[in-house]
Motif scaffolding. Structure first.
Motif, PDB file in Angstrom:
ATOM      1  N   VAL A  91     -13.096  28.690 -17.597  1.00  0.00           N
ATOM      2  CA  VAL A  91     -12.954  28.868 -16.154  1.00  0.00           C
ATOM      3  C   VAL A  91     -13.683  27.790 -15.368  1.00  0.00           C
ATOM      4  O   VAL A  91     -13.412  27.604 -14.189  1.00  0.00           O
ATOM      5  N   SER A  92     -14.578  27.065 -16.001  1.00  0.00           N
ATOM      6  CA  SER A  92     -15.304  26.018 -15.277  1.00  0.00           C
ATOM      7  C   SER A  92     -14.503  24.726 -15.160  1.00  0.00           C
ATOM      8  O   SER A  92     -14.904  23.824 -14.430  1.00  0.00           O
ATOM      9  N   ARG A  93     -13.352  24.632 -15.851  1.00  0.00           N
ATOM     10  CA  ARG A  93     -12.549  23.417 -15.777  1.00  0.00           C
ATOM     11  C   ARG A  93     -11.988  23.256 -14.375  1.00  0.00           C
ATOM     12  O   ARG A  93     -11.401  24.188 -13.816  1.00  0.00           O
ATOM     13  N   PRO A  94     -12.131  22.082 -13.779  1.00  0.00           N
ATOM     14  CA  PRO A  94     -11.524  21.863 -12.461  1.00  0.00           C
ATOM     15  C   PRO A  94     -10.005  21.937 -12.564  1.00  0.00           C
ATOM     16  O   PRO A  94      -9.414  21.517 -13.549  1.00  0.00           O
ATOM     17  N   THR A  96      -6.960  20.344 -11.478  1.00  0.00           N
ATOM     18  CA  THR A  96      -6.616  19.055 -10.878  1.00  0.00           C
ATOM     19  C   THR A  96      -5.124  18.755 -10.893  1.00  0.00           C
ATOM     20  O   THR A  96      -4.699  17.788 -10.276  1.00  0.00           O
ATOM     21  N   THR A  97      -4.334  19.554 -11.599  1.00  0.00           N
ATOM     22  CA  THR A  97      -2.894  19.315 -11.664  1.00  0.00           C
ATOM     23  C   THR A  97      -2.142  20.581 -11.251  1.00  0.00           C
ATOM     24  O   THR A  97      -2.684  21.687 -11.338  1.00  0.00           O
ATOM     25  N   PRO A  98      -0.898  20.442 -10.838  1.00  0.00           N
ATOM     26  CA  PRO A  98      -0.092  21.635 -10.539  1.00  0.00           C
ATOM     27  C   PRO A  98       0.031  22.577 -11.737  1.00  0.00           C
ATOM     28  O   PRO A  98       0.067  23.794 -11.576  1.00  0.00           O
ATOM     29  N   GLU A  99       0.055  22.034 -12.944  1.00  0.00           N
ATOM     30  CA  GLU A  99       0.139  22.863 -14.149  1.00  0.00           C
ATOM     31  C   GLU A  99      -1.100  23.739 -14.300  1.00  0.00           C
ATOM     32  O   GLU A  99      -1.011  24.885 -14.720  1.00  0.00           O
ATOM     33  N   HIS A 100      -2.268  23.197 -13.978  1.00  0.00           N
ATOM     34  CA  HIS A 100      -3.505  23.990 -14.027  1.00  0.00           C
ATOM     35  C   HIS A 100      -3.406  25.176 -13.071  1.00  0.00           C
ATOM     36  O   HIS A 100      -3.795  26.293 -13.417  1.00  0.00           O
ATOM     37  N   LEU A 101      -2.896  24.922 -11.879  1.00  0.00           N
ATOM     38  CA  LEU A 101      -2.737  26.003 -10.906  1.00  0.00           C
ATOM     39  C   LEU A 101      -1.727  27.034 -11.398  1.00  0.00           C
ATOM     40  O   LEU A 101      -1.944  28.233 -11.281  1.00  0.00           O
ATOM     41  N   ASN A 104      -2.888  29.675 -13.707  1.00  0.00           N
ATOM     42  CA  ASN A 104      -3.858  30.606 -13.136  1.00  0.00           C
ATOM     43  C   ASN A 104      -3.236  31.525 -12.089  1.00  0.00           C
ATOM     44  O   ASN A 104      -3.928  32.003 -11.190  1.00  0.00           O
ATOM     45  N   LEU A 105      -1.949  31.802 -12.228  1.00  0.00           N
ATOM     46  CA  LEU A 105      -1.293  32.752 -11.328  1.00  0.00           C
ATOM     47  C   LEU A 105      -2.009  34.092 -11.381  1.00  0.00           C
ATOM     48  O   LEU A 105      -2.374  34.570 -12.446  1.00  0.00           O
ATOM     49  N   GLY A 106      -2.221  34.685 -10.227  1.00  0.00           N
ATOM     50  CA  GLY A 106      -2.881  35.983 -10.154  1.00  0.00           C
ATOM     51  C   GLY A 106      -4.393  35.896 -10.072  1.00  0.00           C
ATOM     52  O   GLY A 106      -5.056  36.887  -9.788  1.00  0.00           O
ATOM     53  N   ARG A 107      -4.950  34.730 -10.283  1.00  0.00           N
ATOM     54  CA  ARG A 107      -6.401  34.579 -10.232  1.00  0.00           C
ATOM     55  C   ARG A 107      -6.854  34.101  -8.861  1.00  0.00           C
ATOM     56  O   ARG A 107      -6.112  33.462  -8.125  1.00  0.00           O
ATOM     57  N   LEU A 108      -8.099  34.388  -8.566  1.00  0.00           N
ATOM     58  CA  LEU A 108      -8.720  33.941  -7.331  1.00  0.00           C
ATOM     59  C   LEU A 108      -9.208  32.509  -7.545  1.00  0.00           C
ATOM     60  O   LEU A 108      -9.947  32.243  -8.503  1.00  0.00           O
ATOM     61  N   VAL A 109      -8.777  31.595  -6.681  1.00  0.00           N
ATOM     62  CA  VAL A 109      -9.175  30.190  -6.795  1.00  0.00           C
ATOM     63  C   VAL A 109      -9.664  29.678  -5.446  1.00  0.00           C
ATOM     64  O   VAL A 109      -9.320  30.222  -4.396  1.00  0.00           O
ATOM     65  N   GLU A 110     -10.448  28.646  -5.502  1.00  0.00           N
ATOM     66  CA  GLU A 110     -10.842  27.910  -4.307  1.00  0.00           C
ATOM     67  C   GLU A 110     -10.274  26.512  -4.449  1.00  0.00           C
ATOM     68  O   GLU A 110     -10.532  25.844  -5.449  1.00  0.00           O
ATOM     69  N   VAL A 111      -9.466  26.084  -3.481  1.00  0.00           N
ATOM     70  CA  VAL A 111      -8.885  24.744  -3.522  1.00  0.00           C
ATOM     71  C   VAL A 111      -9.442  23.911  -2.379  1.00  0.00           C
ATOM     72  O   VAL A 111      -9.696  24.414  -1.283  1.00  0.00           O
ATOM     73  N   GLU A 112      -9.657  22.643  -2.671  1.00  0.00           N
ATOM     74  CA  GLU A 112     -10.119  21.695  -1.666  1.00  0.00           C
ATOM     75  C   GLU A 112      -8.922  20.882  -1.206  1.00  0.00           C
ATOM     76  O   GLU A 112      -8.141  20.407  -2.028  1.00  0.00           O
ATOM     77  N   GLY A 156      -9.343  22.163  -7.492  1.00  0.00           N
ATOM     78  CA  GLY A 156      -9.599  23.579  -7.307  1.00  0.00           C
ATOM     79  C   GLY A 156     -10.518  24.104  -8.383  1.00  0.00           C
ATOM     80  O   GLY A 156     -10.799  23.413  -9.370  1.00  0.00           O
ATOM     81  N   ARG A 157     -10.981  25.335  -8.173  1.00  0.00           N
ATOM     82  CA  ARG A 157     -11.847  26.002  -9.153  1.00  0.00           C
ATOM     83  C   ARG A 157     -11.456  27.470  -9.209  1.00  0.00           C
ATOM     84  O   ARG A 157     -11.188  28.099  -8.181  1.00  0.00           O
ATOM     85  N   VAL A 158     -11.459  28.024 -10.412  1.00  0.00           N
ATOM     86  CA  VAL A 158     -11.244  29.455 -10.574  1.00  0.00           C
ATOM     87  C   VAL A 158     -12.534  30.155 -10.170  1.00  0.00           C
ATOM     88  O   VAL A 158     -13.629  29.746 -10.555  1.00  0.00           O
ATOM     89  N   GLN A 159     -12.399  31.206  -9.386  1.00  0.00           N
ATOM     90  CA  GLN A 159     -13.541  32.008  -8.982  1.00  0.00           C
ATOM     91  C   GLN A 159     -13.685  33.165  -9.966  1.00  0.00           C
ATOM     92  O   GLN A 159     -12.718  33.886 -10.213  1.00  0.00           O
ATOM     93  N   VAL A 160     -14.850  33.321 -10.535  1.00  0.00           N
ATOM     94  CA  VAL A 160     -15.081  34.368 -11.523  1.00  0.00           C
ATOM     95  C   VAL A 160     -15.140  35.712 -10.811  1.00  0.00           C
ATOM     96  O   VAL A 160     -15.861  35.876  -9.823  1.00  0.00           O
ATOM     97  N   GLU A 161     -14.367  36.667 -11.317  1.00  0.00           N
ATOM     98  CA  GLU A 161     -14.347  38.017 -10.759  1.00  0.00           C
ATOM     99  C   GLU A 161     -14.740  38.992 -11.855  1.00  0.00           C
ATOM    100  O   GLU A 161     -14.165  38.970 -12.932  1.00  0.00           O
ATOM    101  N   PHE A 162     -15.707  39.826 -11.568  1.00  0.00           N
ATOM    102  CA  PHE A 162     -16.127  40.814 -12.552  1.00  0.00           C
ATOM    103  C   PHE A 162     -15.308  42.086 -12.445  1.00  0.00           C
ATOM    104  O   PHE A 162     -15.203  42.838 -13.393  1.00  0.00           O
TER     105      PHE A 162
END
Length: 184
Positions: A91-94, A96-101, A104-112, A156-162
Motif C-alpha cells: 500500500v505504500s507504493r505510489p 503513478t500510472t492509470p493501471e495502478h489506480l 485500487n478500485l473501491g479503495r480510498l486514495v489521495e491523488v495530487e 496518488g497514495r492508497v489511504q490505509v483503512e482499518f
C-alpha cells in the motif's frame, strides 16, 4: 538500456498472461545484489468498475519460480551472486500510472493534481481518460463525486483503512449479553 529494464524484458514473458512485471530494482548488498521483482495482476483493459483481485500467494510463488528459472538460465546478472525477492506492491507504493489506480478500485486514495491541491476519495471508476472518485461527506459538506482527467494527476497514495464503511458490521462487545465470570 539499464540492467533493470533488461531484467524486466527478460522475465516478463515467463510470467504468463495473468501476471505482469510492475517494477524491477537491483541494489548492491555487500558482495551480493538484491534483485526485487514486483508483480501484479494483468488488466484486461483500463476501463471498468469491477475491483481487480490481488494475486494469491500461490500465484506469487509460481511467479517466483518462473523468474528464478529465467534468471538462472540467463547470464544477465553475470557471475556475481544475488538474492531474489518477488512480491506484490504494498500500500505504500505510489500510484503513478492509470493501471495502478485501476487496481485500487473501491479503495480510498489521495491523488495530487497538477492544477490544485490533493483530493481524497474512494475510486469508483477509471476510464482511459478520467478517474472518478467518491468524496466522503465531511461536517457540513455532503458526499459528492468528482471526475479528474488522468493527465492532471501527478501521483496518488492508497489511504490505509482499518474499518471500511461497507464492511459487514459485527456485534460489538457491548451488544452481547454479559456472561457470568466462572473463574471464581
Amino acid at each position: 538500456m539499464s540492467l533493470e529494464h533488461d531484467l524486466r524484458e527478460l522475465v516478463a514473458p515467463a510470467l504468463g498472461a495473468d501476471v505482469v512485471v510492475d517494477d524491477v530494482t537491483v541494489t548492491p548488498a555487500g558482495r551480493r545484489r538484491v534483485v526485487r521483482v514486483t508483480v501484479d495482476r494483468a488488466l484486461d483493459g483500463l476501463g471498468g468498475t469491477d475491483p481487480v483481485e490481488p494475486l494469491s500467494l500461490d500465484e506469487v510463488a509460481d511467479a517466483t519460480r518462473a523468474v528464478s528459472d529465467v534468471l538462472d538460465a540467463s547470464d544477465a546478472l553475470g557471475s556475481q551472486p544475488y538474492t531474489l525477492e518477488v512480491s506484490t506492491p504494498g500500500v505504500s507504493r505510489p500510484l503513478t500510472t492509470p493501471e495502478h489506480l485501476r487496481r485500487n478500485l473501491g479503495r480510498l486514495v489521495e491523488v495530487e493534481r497538477t492544477d490544485g491541491g490533493p483530493v481524497t476519495g474512494r475510486v469508483l471508476e477509471v476510464t482511459p481518460s478520467t478517474l472518478r472518485l467518491q468524496i466522503p461527506a465531511e461536517r457540513k459538506t455532503p458526499a459528492s463525486e468528482v471526475e479528474i482527467p488522468l493527465p492532471d494527476i501527478t501521483r496518488g497514495r492508497v489511504q490505509v483503512e482499518f474499518s471500511r464503511p461497507d464492511a459487514d458490521e459485527t456485534e460489538s462487545p457491548s451488544d452481547q449479553p454479559e456472561q457470568p465470570d466462572e473463574s471464581r
